[in-house]
Design an enzyme around this catalytic site. Structure first.
Site, PDB file in Angstrom:
ATOM      1  N   GLY A 185      -1.596   3.534  -5.413  1.00 59.28           N
ATOM      2  CA  GLY A 185      -0.789   2.644  -6.167  1.00 59.28           C
ATOM      3  C   GLY A 185      -1.642   2.173  -7.480  1.00 59.28           C
ATOM      4  N   SER A 244       0.920  -1.337  -0.125  1.00 59.53           N
ATOM      5  CA  SER A 244       0.101  -0.079  -0.156  1.00 59.53           C
ATOM      6  C   SER A 244       0.796   1.151   0.132  1.00 59.53           C
ATOM      7  CB  SER A 244      -0.935   0.034   1.475  1.00 59.53           C
ATOM      8  OG  SER A 244      -1.466   1.314   1.502  1.00 59.53           O
ATOM      9  N   GLY A 245       0.643   2.097  -0.966  1.00 62.37           N
ATOM     10  CA  GLY A 245       1.484   3.513  -1.140  1.00 62.37           C
ATOM     11  C   GLY A 245       1.320   4.119   0.401  1.00 62.37           C
TER      12      GLY A 245
END
Length: 308
Positions: free
Chosen positions: A230, A92-93
């Site tokens: 993302g 997860s960004g």
């Protein structure tokens, strides 16, 4: 006072996404050779930790939790396991930005000038798909990988605009779309066939180009919740998310398991909001928390205690 367990958490938010980073009180799982094996360990044998922290009365739907663990790869500075309301996303960004901020700002990883290089080890394409959604008819959905499998929907195709007033309706429609996609198609990660199924819906609006040639995109997500850093990437794009900016650039292309893929960079910021200890008393009647059905939008019980 007697406690079953105490967990040390650094509170943080990334562009408004509320979360925490667990820095103490949770042991590294035994006999795991990869971060994905650690994900499976917590998912199958220690999920009570996620339920304790993410469900009420300690948690809420719109939050994430990140667990710092020793890495398996000797080249990494730390391992990262991400917990969200319904799953353990492999990547997860926004959660990566939050965890990196905590590791550096608390001194767990030494910061160097002018650039600090931090390697985090985590467990970790578009497909146009027609989906028949009850009450909406057939809509076009893109399936994308951005740390988890997304179903990306043009908000206009379901008669909605992304704005605060439409929040409840976006949630209702998003859940219907997610269930329809799950009934129609099961995406599988090309390098790990155990990572499968769409778990998050992202509504989008058309990309707009500003006078300085930057591109603006308005997105919102429903998973129960998550971040969309993302999944929607194109060269020079900037995501307008909760009125905060995250710069996303495409540095090149590659292939992953025979599929075309991009090499993105994400630039963003996170801010520490506090330091806290979460605890569990052995007499607490909710050792894994509870979920109020109307707030968590859960049509069927999923293992957690549900309060109608």
């Amino acid at each position: 006072m007697r406690l079953t367990r105490t967990i040390s958490i650094v509170g943080v938010h990334c562009a408004g996404e509320v979360g925490g980073v667990i820095v103490g009180g949770v042991l590294n799982p035994p006999h795991c050779k990869t971060m994905y094996e650690k994900l499976l360990y917590f998912q199958n044998k220690a999920d009570d930790i996620r339920q304790l922290l993410m469900s009420e009365p300690r948690g809420r739907p719109a939050m994430c939790m990140n667990l710092v663990l020793p890495p398996c790869d000797p080249c990494a500075d730390a391992g990262l396991l991400i917990m969200e309301s319904d799953e353990y996303p492999p990547m997860s960004g926004g959660n990566t930005i939050s965890t990196a901020t905590v590791l550096l700002d608390t001194g767990m990883v030494k910061m160097t000038e002018p650039v600090t290089k931090l390697n985090l080890e985590t467990p970790a394409g578009l497909l146009d798909l027609p989906v028949d959604v009850p009450g909406l008819g057939v809509i076009s959905v893109d399936i994308a990988w951005g740390g988890m499998h997304y179903a990306i929907v043009d908000a206009r195709s379901v008669g909605l605009e992304i704005k605060n007033a439409n929040g409840p309706k976006l949630i209702e429609v998003g859940e219907r779309v997610k269930q329809a996609v799950r009934n129609t198609y099961t995406p599988v990660h090309p390098k790990n066939d155990k990572i499968r199924e769409v778990t998050i819906v992202e509504f989008t609006e058309p990309v707009r180009q500003a006078s300085d040639n930057t591109k603006m995109a308005v997105n919102t997500v429903w998973c129960l919740q998550g971040d969309s850093t993302g999944a929607r990437v194109e060269p020079g794009a900037v995501l307008d998310w909760l009125s905060c900016m995250q710069e996303v650039n495409c540095m090149g292309t590659t292939t992953v398991g025979g599929f075309d893929a991009v090499l993105p960079t994400v630039k963003g910021s996170a801010w520490i909001t506090g330091f806290k200890y979460m605890s569990l008393d052995p007499s607490d009647p909710f050792p894994t928390g509870f979920r109020v059905r109307d707030q968590w939008h859960m049509p069927e019980p999923s293992g957690e205690r549900i309060v109608k």
